[in-house]
Each structure stands twice: as C-alpha cells, then as structure tokens.
Motif scaffolding. Structure first.
Motif, short mmCIF file in Angstrom:
data_model
loop_
_atom_site.label_atom_id
_atom_site.label_comp_id
_atom_site.label_asym_id
_atom_site.label_seq_id
_atom_site.Cartn_x
_atom_site.Cartn_y
_atom_site.Cartn_z
N THR A 1 0.83 -1.21 0.00
CA THR A 1 0.00 0.00 0.00
C THR A 1 0.86 1.26 0.00
OG1 THR A 1 -1.85 -1.11 1.10
CG2 THR A 1 -1.74 1.28 1.31
N LEU A 2 1.95 1.25 0.76
CA LEU A 2 2.85 2.40 0.79
C LEU A 2 3.49 2.65 -0.58
CD1 LEU A 2 4.64 2.08 4.25
CD2 LEU A 2 3.16 3.95 3.49
N THR A 3 3.81 1.58 -1.30
CA THR A 3 4.38 1.77 -2.64
C THR A 3 3.35 2.39 -3.58
OG1 THR A 3 3.80 -0.47 -3.40
CG2 THR A 3 5.94 -0.19 -2.32
N ALA A 4 2.06 2.03 -3.39
CA ALA A 4 1.01 2.64 -4.21
C ALA A 4 0.83 4.11 -3.85
CB ALA A 4 -0.31 1.89 -4.02
N TRP A 5 0.93 4.43 -2.56
CA TRP A 5 0.84 5.84 -2.13
C TRP A 5 2.01 6.63 -2.69
CZ3 TRP A 5 4.43 8.18 1.29
CH2 TRP A 5 4.10 9.49 1.68
N TRP A 6 3.21 6.05 -2.67
CA TRP A 6 4.38 6.74 -3.20
C TRP A 6 4.24 6.97 -4.71
CZ3 TRP A 6 8.05 9.64 -1.42
CH2 TRP A 6 9.17 9.92 -2.21
N ALA A 7 3.67 6.01 -5.40
CA ALA A 7 3.46 6.17 -6.84
C ALA A 7 2.56 7.38 -7.12
CB ALA A 7 2.85 4.90 -7.43
N ARG A 8 1.52 7.54 -6.30
CA ARG A 8 0.62 8.69 -6.47
C ARG A 8 1.37 10.00 -6.23
NH1 ARG A 8 -5.01 8.93 -5.97
NH2 ARG A 8 -5.72 11.07 -6.30
N ARG A 9 2.22 10.05 -5.23
CA ARG A 9 3.00 11.24 -4.93
C ARG A 9 4.00 11.55 -6.04
NH1 ARG A 9 3.60 13.64 -0.06
NH2 ARG A 9 5.82 13.99 -0.49
N SER A 10 4.40 10.53 -6.77
CA SER A 10 5.36 10.71 -7.85
C SER A 10 4.69 11.03 -9.17
CB SER A 10 6.23 9.45 -7.99
OG SER A 10 6.90 9.16 -6.77
N GLY A 11 3.37 11.21 -9.14
CA GLY A 11 2.65 11.59 -10.35
C GLY A 11 2.14 10.43 -11.16
N ARG A 12 2.18 9.21 -10.60
CA ARG A 12 1.67 8.05 -11.31
C ARG A 12 0.38 7.58 -10.66
NH1 ARG A 12 6.95 6.87 -10.41
NH2 ARG A 12 6.49 5.06 -9.12
N ASP A 13 -0.19 6.53 -11.18
CA ASP A 13 -1.42 5.98 -10.63
C ASP A 13 -1.15 5.38 -9.26
OD1 ASP A 13 -4.09 5.95 -11.50
OD2 ASP A 13 -4.01 3.76 -11.64
N GLY A 14 -2.05 5.57 -8.32
CA GLY A 14 -1.85 5.01 -6.99
C GLY A 14 -2.92 5.46 -6.02
N LEU A 15 -2.61 5.45 -4.73
CA LEU A 15 -3.56 5.80 -3.68
C LEU A 15 -3.19 7.14 -3.06
CD1 LEU A 15 -3.78 2.37 -1.77
CD2 LEU A 15 -5.28 3.19 -3.59
N ASP A 16 -4.21 7.90 -2.65
CA ASP A 16 -3.93 9.11 -1.90
C ASP A 16 -3.78 8.76 -0.42
OD1 ASP A 16 -6.50 8.92 -0.74
OD2 ASP A 16 -7.39 10.22 -2.26
N GLY A 17 -3.48 9.76 0.41
CA GLY A 17 -3.21 9.49 1.82
C GLY A 17 -4.38 8.86 2.55
N LYS A 18 -5.59 9.34 2.31
CA LYS A 18 -6.77 8.79 2.97
C LYS A 18 -6.98 7.33 2.60
CE LYS A 18 -11.80 9.39 3.30
NZ LYS A 18 -12.97 10.18 2.82
N GLU A 19 -6.84 7.04 1.32
CA GLU A 19 -7.02 5.65 0.87
C GLU A 19 -5.95 4.73 1.46
OE1 GLU A 19 -8.92 6.23 -3.58
OE2 GLU A 19 -6.81 6.70 -3.27
N ALA A 20 -4.71 5.21 1.50
CA ALA A 20 -3.62 4.39 2.04
C ALA A 20 -3.84 4.09 3.52
CB ALA A 20 -2.29 5.10 1.83
#
Length: 282
Positions: free
Chosen positions: A74-93
């Motif tokens: 889940t953290l890797t998905a959150w980091w992907a979102r922060r890097s401008g790619r598809d992923g989870l925002d903070g609330k979702e993570a």
C-alpha cells in the motif's frame, strides 16, 4: 474484469482478504504441526498451502481493491501517487493499512478458534538476531520488486501467480521465513503456534520490512525506470480503480492512425538488418 468500487468496499476487501490470508498461513501451520513432528515436513506443508491460498486471494480480491493485503504494498502505491503516477492518496492508504491490520488480527483469532485453541493468546516464539532482520529486508525487497517489476513492464496479470510463487520460495530461502508483511506480522503475534512471533520481536521485523519495501521500490526504479515500459503499443492510462481514463483509448487509436503508412515503411527501410528481427511480446 475490473470493478469500480467505493473506498469502503475496497477497504472491506482488504480486511477480508488479509483475514483470509492469516487464516491460511496460521491454520496450515497449526495443522501441519499437529500432523507431523518433523519441522521440515511441517514447513513444506505450510509453504505450499500459503502460496496456493495467497494466489487465490489475490485473484479474487485484486479486481476490487488491488489485493494489497500488506501495508508495504500500500505504501508503494501511495508513493506512486506522490510521484505523479497511478496510486492511492493518503486517505485511501490509511484506510487500506488500518483494514489490513484489523483483518490480520481477526484472521489470527479465527484460525486459533477453528482448531480449538484459546483465541487471542499471544505468541511466545521470540525471533531475534540480525540475520533474521536481514532475511526480512531481502524477503520484502524481493516481493516489492516482483510486483513493481511486472507492473512496469505491462504484465500485471502475472502478479497473482508470481507473488504466490515468490512467497512460497522465500519461506525457504530466507532466514526469517519471509513474513514480509507488517500487518501479517502483527496478526501472527496473536497466535502462539508454529507460525507465531512474540510481540517483543515485532519492532525489528516491521522496521526491516519497511526498509526492504523502500529497497525494492528503489531497485524497481533502477531496473525499469520510473515509468512503466509501453513497448510497441500505446497503453491507455488507468485510474485508481483500474479503469481506463475517459478518452484515453480513443486518443491512442487516433495517434496510431495518424501519418501515412509510407512514412513508417521508409523508417523501417532505413534500419540495417544483419539478422532476423523479433517483435517484443508485451
């Protein structure tokens, strides 16, 4: 098929999926220990059942939530979102991680109850030593690399089988037994069994897993780049639920049709060939 689900439904999928995973891991460990006094035989049974169960759970819940089942994933998905790619925002993570931890504890309690043991009994098996922490770093880094690597080369459909196979192997080739999951590690503290871990061993294991997750993410970026490879075809971007973004496919088709065929032929003709040409399979 990918289903577009609300955050509540996705969090529920993470809770139930993680609970099921802990029931598989702990239940098979209790059963194996009861049927054989040979630790090697018990570990073979536990690793095979865990791998099969994990693959099935990812296949079932993947279309709903992505079947992370693991705060590191889940953290890797959150980091992907922060890097401008598809992923989870903070609330979702945060929702995912909370559901995973709750599910892991619940699954451990249910597994204990299924075998007539006292639910909620804390584990007494201390797992300490630097070599075990190294094992957890390696196990978690490898897991993240498998997931990220397959995702970035456009072969996400292989992830359920690949992750299951990796965990089944890592249970054997790592000194720690490849917990590789902070939520699962916390859950296994509630089972005084073959697969349990004493509460005092949790901080070291969880820290090693987080370090391994960061290492795996770094290796994936080093090997495959920050963006996934698209190969010879245009891949439509997807939103957080996995559905193509509106208009993306139409744009891809239009760009593929732009330009006369003769231009492409001239470009191909200018490339010297000394042997047979192979088309990459994506």
């Amino acid at each position: 098929m990918t289903y577009e689900a609300s955050l509540l439904r996705r969090a529920a999928a993470e809770l139930i999926g993680t609970a099921a995973l802990l029931m598989v891991v702990i239940g098979s460990g209790i059963q194996a220990e009861a049927l054989s006094r040979d630790t090697g035989v018990a570990l073979v049974a536990n690793s095979i059942v865990s791998a099969i169960g994990l693959g099935l759970i990812i296949t079932l819940f993947g279309p709903l939530s992505g079947a992370h089942l693991n705060p590191v994933v889940t953290l890797t998905a959150w980091w992907a979102r922060r890097s401008g790619r598809d992923g989870l925002d903070g609330k979702e993570a945060l929702s995912y991680a909370g559901a995973q931890i709750a599910g892991a504890i619940g699954g451990a309690v249910i597994a204990e109850a299924m075998f007539g043991r006292t639910p909620g009994t804390l584990a007494t098996q201390v797992r300490d030593g630097g070599h075990l922490l190294v094992g957890e770093v390696v196990a978690t880094a490898g897991l993240v690399l498998v997931i990220q690597g397959l995702g970035r080369i456009g072969r996400a459909k292989l992830i359920p089988a690949a992750v299951a196979a990796y965990i089944g192997a890592a249970i054997w080739f790592t000194s720690s037994g490849s917990f590789a999951n902070p939520a699962g590690t916390v859950g296994r503290a509630f089972s005084d069994s073959f697969t349990g871990i004493a509460p005092q061993s949790l901080p070291g294991f969880v820290a090693a897993q987080l370090l391994g997750g960061a290492l795996g993410l770094g290796l994936a970026s080093l090997l495959y780049g920050r963006e996934g490879r698209t190969g010879a075809q245009e891949i439509a971007p997807v939103n957080v639920q996995g559905r193509p973004q509106e208009g993306a496919r139409d744009n891809a088709r239009e760009s593929a049709q732009d330009g006369p065929a003769s231009d492409a032929e001239e470009l191909v003709a200018d490339i010297p060939r000394t042997g047979p040409a192979y088309e990459a399979v994506v």
